[in-house]
Design an enzyme around this catalytic site. Structure first.
Site, PDB file in Angstrom:
ATOM      1  N   GLN A 155      -9.629  -4.678  -3.253  1.00 49.83           N
ATOM      2  CA  GLN A 155     -10.986  -4.045  -2.916  1.00 49.83           C
ATOM      3  C   GLN A 155     -13.102  -4.307  -3.796  1.00 49.83           C
ATOM      4  OE1 GLN A 155     -12.089  -2.187   0.209  1.00 49.83           O
ATOM      5  NE2 GLN A 155     -13.560  -2.953  -0.829  1.00 49.83           N
ATOM      6  N   ASP A 211     -17.910   6.113  -0.575  1.00 50.99           N
ATOM      7  CA  ASP A 211     -16.250   5.861  -0.110  1.00 50.99           C
ATOM      8  C   ASP A 211     -16.023   7.131   0.495  1.00 50.99           C
ATOM      9  OD1 ASP A 211     -13.798   5.339   0.422  1.00 50.99           O
ATOM     10  OD2 ASP A 211     -13.307   5.833  -1.186  1.00 50.99           O
ATOM     11  N   CYS A 271     -16.982   0.742   0.914  1.00 51.09           N
ATOM     12  CA  CYS A 271     -15.726   0.069   0.719  1.00 51.09           C
ATOM     13  C   CYS A 271     -14.978  -0.213   2.846  1.00 51.09           C
ATOM     14  CB  CYS A 271     -14.508   0.693   0.059  1.00 51.09           C
ATOM     15  SG  CYS A 271     -14.138   2.435   0.132  1.00 51.09           S
ATOM     16  N   HIS A 321      -7.226   0.833  -6.429  1.00 49.87           N
ATOM     17  CA  HIS A 321      -7.743  -0.205  -4.735  1.00 49.87           C
ATOM     18  C   HIS A 321      -8.215  -0.986  -5.784  1.00 49.87           C
ATOM     19  CE1 HIS A 321      -8.009  -1.797  -0.987  1.00 49.87           C
ATOM     20  NE2 HIS A 321      -8.822  -0.893  -1.007  1.00 49.87           N
ATOM     21  N   ARG A 375     -13.661  -9.486   1.757  1.00 48.04           N
ATOM     22  CA  ARG A 375     -12.303  -8.985   1.480  1.00 48.04           C
ATOM     23  C   ARG A 375     -11.194  -9.996   1.687  1.00 48.04           C
ATOM     24  NH1 ARG A 375     -10.088  -3.680   1.117  1.00 48.04           N
ATOM     25  NH2 ARG A 375      -8.909  -4.542   0.794  1.00 48.04           N
ATOM     26  N   ARG A 394       0.209  -0.922  -0.009  1.00 48.83           N
ATOM     27  CA  ARG A 394      -0.249   0.081  -0.044  1.00 48.83           C
ATOM     28  C   ARG A 394       1.200   1.720   0.153  1.00 48.83           C
ATOM     29  NH1 ARG A 394      -5.474   0.764   3.389  1.00 48.83           N
ATOM     30  NH2 ARG A 394      -5.877  -0.764   1.539  1.00 48.83           N
TER      31      ARG A 394
HETATM   32  N1   CP Z   1     -11.144  -1.036   2.351  1.00 54.51           N
HETATM   33  C1   CP Z   1     -10.011  -1.266   2.842  1.00 54.51           C
HETATM   34  O1   CP Z   1      -8.700  -1.146   1.872  1.00 54.51           O
HETATM   35  O2   CP Z   1     -10.365  -0.665   4.048  1.00 54.51           O
HETATM   36  P1   CP Z   1      -8.217  -1.022   4.935  1.00 54.51           P
HETATM   37  O3   CP Z   1      -7.682   0.887   4.436  1.00 54.51           O
HETATM   38  O4   CP Z   1      -8.468  -0.632   6.955  1.00 54.51           O
HETATM   39  O5   CP Z   1      -7.372  -1.699   3.838  1.00 54.51           O
HETATM   40  N1  NVA Z   2     -10.275   6.614  -1.141  1.00 51.08           N
HETATM   41  C1  NVA Z   2      -9.398   5.752   0.490  1.00 51.08           C
HETATM   42  C2  NVA Z   2      -9.896   4.079   0.379  1.00 51.08           C
HETATM   43  C3  NVA Z   2      -9.854   3.623   2.010  1.00 51.08           C
HETATM   44  C4  NVA Z   2      -9.902   2.419   1.606  1.00 51.08           C
HETATM   45  C5  NVA Z   2      -8.302   5.777   0.589  1.00 51.08           C
HETATM   46  O1  NVA Z   2      -7.989   5.961  -0.719  1.00 51.08           O
HETATM   47  O2  NVA Z   2      -8.281   6.685   2.020  1.00 51.08           O
END
Ligand code: CP
Ligand code: NVA
Length: 309
Positions: free
Chosen positions: A135, A226, A265, A132, A293, A105
């Site tokens: 997801q 989101d 999400c 993502h 997930r 990430r």
């Molecule tokens: N939806 C999601 O990716 O959650 P986290 O940021 O907690 O991993």
């Molecule tokens: N769009 C959000 C998703 C979190 C899972 C972010 O990037 O923070």
């Protein structure tokens, strides 16, 4: 077309691979409910590298590896020092000699691409500023539990962010229908829309972009939102709250989609992009989505570490 060695964006894999992945995710969930956990990744190790916070992605990847008989190692940026202690390429080269997969990430999607380019092991996108993909596999698994993917009408309301971009690409690959409502200033990235348009020509997908949330959700089967402020955008939070005020998913908006299931999400910012009445309401399937997930990522791990199903 064969899928890529990595999973950096949903567009890495063709429709048949995405469908096979969803089928394996469904199967792994069913097996788990029966108390069966196939040890397909026995003795395998994955490194997890997180530059940003995570609950779901971290826990489900780590638990997923354990459930399949493997092991995960969490790496924090301060331990690894990508770009300060070592170059991204050298980190990728080292990890490729020790572990079977790497999940990252990162803030920058380009950094993820650089790591993947120098890795001989599969690299998985656990969220970047642009995409993502993991997801979206869980989201589609959740949709498929309640509807036929080929007929479901999806609506996404809010920021045209990484989640919206991945959803748009997945829908365009699979020939589904999606309406995306964002303010004109925060649309899905133009290069993603262009890629989606090309993919949709081949798949027959229908994608509508609008600034009107009512137009997007009218009669939809699923309404997805989101956060308005993604990780890394915290300085813009107050401004974004104003820009997106008309995009809250609440009971009034859902009057235009009375049969719709609601997706998010997570993490959810209650009374901003979604009201608590909707998040906690009877149309909300966000906890199934969060559970998926785990199962969808086990399918992704098997596919990448062991090869095509
Ligand atoms: N939806 C999601 O990716 O959650 P986290 O940021 O907690 O991993
Ligand atoms: N769009 C959000 C998703 C979190 C899972 C972010 O990037 O923070």
């Amino acid at each position: 077309m064969a899928g890529s060695k990595d999973f950096l964006t949903v567009a890495d894999w063709p429709a048949e691979e995405l469908r096979a992945l969803l089928e394996r995710a469904r199967e792994l969930k069913d097996l788990d409910k029966r108390g069966e956990r196939p040890q397909t990744l026995l003795g395998r190790t994955m490194a997890l590298y997180f530059e940003k916070p995570s609950l779901r992605t971290h826990v489900t990847f780590e638990a997923g590896m354990t459930q399949l008989g493997g092991h995960a190692i969490l790496l924090r940026p301060e331990q690894v020092g990508i770009g300060s202690r070592e170059t991204p390429a050298d980190v990728a080269r080292g990890l490729s000699r020790w572990v079977d997969a790497l999940t990252c990430r990162t803030f920058s999607h380009e950094l993820l691409e650089e790591i993947a380019q120098h890795s001989t092991i599969p690299v998985i996108n656990a969220l970047t500023d642009r995409f993502h993909p993991c997801q979206i596999i869980a989201d589609l698994q959740t949709v498929a539990e309640r509807a036929d993917l080929d007929r479901a009408v999806l609506a996404y309301v809010g920021d045209g962010n990484n989640v919206a971009a991945s959803l748009t690409l997945a829908v365009s690959i699979l020939g589904m229908e999606l309406r995306v409502a964002t303010p004109d200033t925060h649309r899905v990235a133009p290069e993603v829309c262009a890629q989606a348009a090309t993919l949709a020509e081949a798949s027959g997908a229908k994608i509508l972009y609008t600034a009107d949330p009512v137009e997007a959700v009218r009669g939809a089967d699923f309404v997805y939102t989101d956060t308005w402020t993604s990780m890394g955008q915290e300085d813009e939070k107050a401004e974004r709250k104003k820009i997106f005020a008309a995009y809250q998913v609440n009971t009034r908006l859902l009057e235009h989609a009375p049969e719709a299931w609601v997706l998010h999400c997570l993490p959810a910012y209650r009374e901003l992009e979604i009201s608590s009445s909707v998040l906690d309401g009877e149309r909300s399937i966000v906890w199934d989505q969060a559970e998926n997930r785990l199962h969808s990522q086990k399918a992704i791990l098997e596919r990448l570490i062991l090869g095509p199903f």
